[in-house]
Scaffold this motif. Structure first.
Motif, short mmCIF file in Angstrom:
data_model
loop_
_atom_site.label_atom_id
_atom_site.label_comp_id
_atom_site.label_asym_id
_atom_site.label_seq_id
_atom_site.Cartn_x
_atom_site.Cartn_y
_atom_site.Cartn_z
N ASP A 76 0.83 -1.21 0.00
CA ASP A 76 0.00 0.00 0.00
C ASP A 76 0.87 1.26 0.00
OD1 ASP A 76 -2.67 1.33 0.29
OD2 ASP A 76 -1.76 2.02 2.16
N ILE A 77 1.98 1.21 0.72
CA ILE A 77 2.90 2.35 0.73
C ILE A 77 3.52 2.53 -0.64
CG2 ILE A 77 5.14 3.12 1.62
CD1 ILE A 77 4.31 2.10 4.35
N ILE A 78 3.88 1.43 -1.30
CA ILE A 78 4.40 1.52 -2.67
C ILE A 78 3.36 2.15 -3.59
CG2 ILE A 78 5.10 0.15 -4.68
CD1 ILE A 78 6.39 -1.83 -2.76
N ARG A 79 2.12 1.72 -3.45
CA ARG A 79 1.03 2.27 -4.26
C ARG A 79 0.89 3.77 -4.04
NH1 ARG A 79 -3.76 4.08 -3.34
NH2 ARG A 79 -3.61 3.53 -1.13
N CYS A 110 11.52 13.41 -0.09
CA CYS A 110 11.79 14.28 -1.24
C CYS A 110 12.64 13.55 -2.28
CB CYS A 110 12.50 15.56 -0.79
SG CYS A 110 11.39 16.84 -0.16
N CYS A 111 13.67 12.87 -1.81
CA CYS A 111 14.53 12.09 -2.72
C CYS A 111 13.71 11.01 -3.42
CB CYS A 111 15.67 11.44 -1.94
SG CYS A 111 16.82 12.60 -1.17
N LEU A 112 12.85 10.36 -2.66
CA LEU A 112 12.04 9.27 -3.19
C LEU A 112 11.09 9.73 -4.29
CD1 LEU A 112 10.74 6.42 -3.07
CD2 LEU A 112 9.39 7.22 -1.14
N LEU A 166 12.65 1.24 -0.46
CA LEU A 166 11.29 1.53 -0.91
C LEU A 166 11.32 2.09 -2.33
CD1 LEU A 166 8.24 1.89 -0.49
CD2 LEU A 166 8.74 4.04 0.69
N PHE A 167 12.26 2.99 -2.59
CA PHE A 167 12.41 3.54 -3.94
C PHE A 167 12.71 2.43 -4.95
CE2 PHE A 167 15.74 4.99 -6.99
CZ PHE A 167 14.89 5.64 -7.88
N LEU A 168 13.65 1.55 -4.61
CA LEU A 168 14.00 0.45 -5.52
C LEU A 168 12.81 -0.47 -5.75
CD1 LEU A 168 17.59 -0.55 -4.32
CD2 LEU A 168 16.95 0.93 -6.23
N ASP A 169 12.01 -0.70 -4.73
CA ASP A 169 10.83 -1.55 -4.87
C ASP A 169 9.79 -0.88 -5.77
OD1 ASP A 169 9.07 -3.64 -4.60
OD2 ASP A 169 9.23 -3.75 -2.42
N THR A 190 17.81 -5.79 -7.68
CA THR A 190 18.06 -6.69 -6.55
C THR A 190 19.52 -6.61 -6.10
OG1 THR A 190 16.35 -8.21 -7.33
CG2 THR A 190 17.94 -9.07 -5.75
N VAL A 191 20.43 -6.63 -7.07
CA VAL A 191 21.85 -6.53 -6.75
C VAL A 191 22.17 -5.19 -6.10
CG1 VAL A 191 24.15 -6.38 -7.78
CG2 VAL A 191 22.57 -8.15 -8.53
N LEU A 192 21.53 -4.14 -6.60
CA LEU A 192 21.76 -2.81 -6.03
C LEU A 192 21.27 -2.75 -4.59
CD1 LEU A 192 22.94 -0.13 -6.98
CD2 LEU A 192 20.64 0.60 -7.62
N SER A 193 20.13 -3.37 -4.31
CA SER A 193 19.62 -3.39 -2.94
C SER A 193 20.53 -4.21 -2.03
CB SER A 193 18.19 -3.94 -2.91
OG SER A 193 18.17 -5.30 -3.28
N ASP A 194 21.06 -5.31 -2.53
CA ASP A 194 21.99 -6.12 -1.74
C ASP A 194 23.27 -5.33 -1.43
OD1 ASP A 194 20.25 -8.24 -1.78
OD2 ASP A 194 21.24 -9.29 -3.42
N SER A 195 23.69 -4.51 -2.39
CA SER A 195 24.93 -3.75 -2.23
C SER A 195 24.84 -2.70 -1.13
CB SER A 195 25.30 -3.08 -3.55
OG SER A 195 25.48 -4.03 -4.58
N LEU A 196 23.62 -2.36 -0.74
CA LEU A 196 23.44 -1.41 0.35
C LEU A 196 24.14 -1.87 1.62
CD1 LEU A 196 19.67 -0.31 0.28
CD2 LEU A 196 21.65 1.21 0.26
#
Length: 276
Positions: A76-79, A110-112, A166-169, A190-196
């Motif tokens: 719902d937050i993504i929506r 703001c970034c999101l 959340l942004f990546l999702d 997915t790789v970018l999120s893992d790299s966090l």
């Protein structure tokens, strides 16, 4: 030659006489949108769906997995994030308005939202190079507090809020719905999120460029410690062989005409982020 000159003169005329965006709409994301607490709570419930200790718990969760997913409120937050970005795009394009984003610290929501608007409006941001540039500009240089929000040092769970995830999702949802529009794949995200959370990279390790420069650019005058020597996440050869890197590129991608620099600058300049 004369025809080409007339065409160019007409294009210049259209640019000069294009009606300015005189109206400005203000979006206060601190009061009229999801809160960081909402994101933190929803993600904690969402993450719990994947933390299963035994087969009995797995089957108990599997039976009601979709209802548990819905009750987490993560989708719902993504929506709501995607809906807010669409509303802003409608203001920019249909109503010819500028949009001013307000937030208490101007480095989270703001970034999101600003990033989502640019991903939707600018084809360049849907390429790998453009997306990397967008993340560097809006998140890294924009001062998103990765050190605190990812809780890399495990100092305060209160500050840990997965805004970048959340942004990546949100982008993942767009990639899933419109595959030909993106040069990169779901695997890339997915790789970018893992790299966090891989501590060898400096890209998502600090709260600001100043903090990064202080710790990596020179020895600390107070502690006399040696500067950190970390890698950048964008050098994919550190993590993957050339053959594996092919999985990051979408073979179905259909390139669209790129906006020129002036148009891309216009997209960003009409969505400004300020402290509330």
């Amino acid at each position: 030659m004369c025809h080409a000159f007339r065409v160019m003169a007409y294009q210049i005329y259209r640019i000069i006489h294009k009606p300015p965006k005189e109206l400005v709409k203000t979006e206060d994301l601190s009061s009229n949108f999801v809160s960081l607490q909402d994101i933190q709570t929803a993600y904690a419930k969402f993450k719990q769906l994947f933390l299963i200790d035994n087969s009995t718990e797995f089957w108990d969760t599997d039976i009601k997995w979709f209802s548990l997913l819905e009750s987490s409120s993560w989708l719902d937050i993504i929506r709501r994030c995607l809906k807010k970005a669409i509303e802003i795009i409608e203001c920019l394009e249909a109503q010819n308005m500028s949009v001013l984003l307000l937030e208490e610290n101007a480095s989270d929501l703001c970034c999101l939202i600003s990033s989502l608007v640019q991903v939707m409006m600018d084809p360049h941001c849907r390429t790998r190079v453009g997306f990397q540039s967008l993340v560097q500009k809006e998140w890294i240089m924009g001062g998103h507090c990765f050190l605190d929000r990812c809780n890399h040092l495990r100092q305060s769970d209160k500050e840990e809020v997965p805004v970048f995830l959340l942004f990546l999702d949100c982008v993942w949802q767009l990639v899933h719905q419109h595959p030909p529009a993106f040069e990169f794949t779901e695997t890339y995200l997915t790789v970018l999120s893992d790299s966090l959370y891989i501590p060898i990279f400096s890209t998502f390790f600090f709260n600001s460029p100043h903090q990064k420069d202080t710790n990596m650019g020179r020895e600390s005058q107070e502690t006399q410690s040696k500067p950190l020597n970390l890698l950048t996440v964008w050098d994919w050869s550190v993590q993957f062989e050339p053959k594996a890197q092919m999985l990051l590129r979408n073979p179905l991608y259909v390139e669209k005409p790129k906006l020129d620099k002036g148009q891309r600058k216009g997209v960003r300049s009409t969505v400004r982020c300020l402290h509330a």
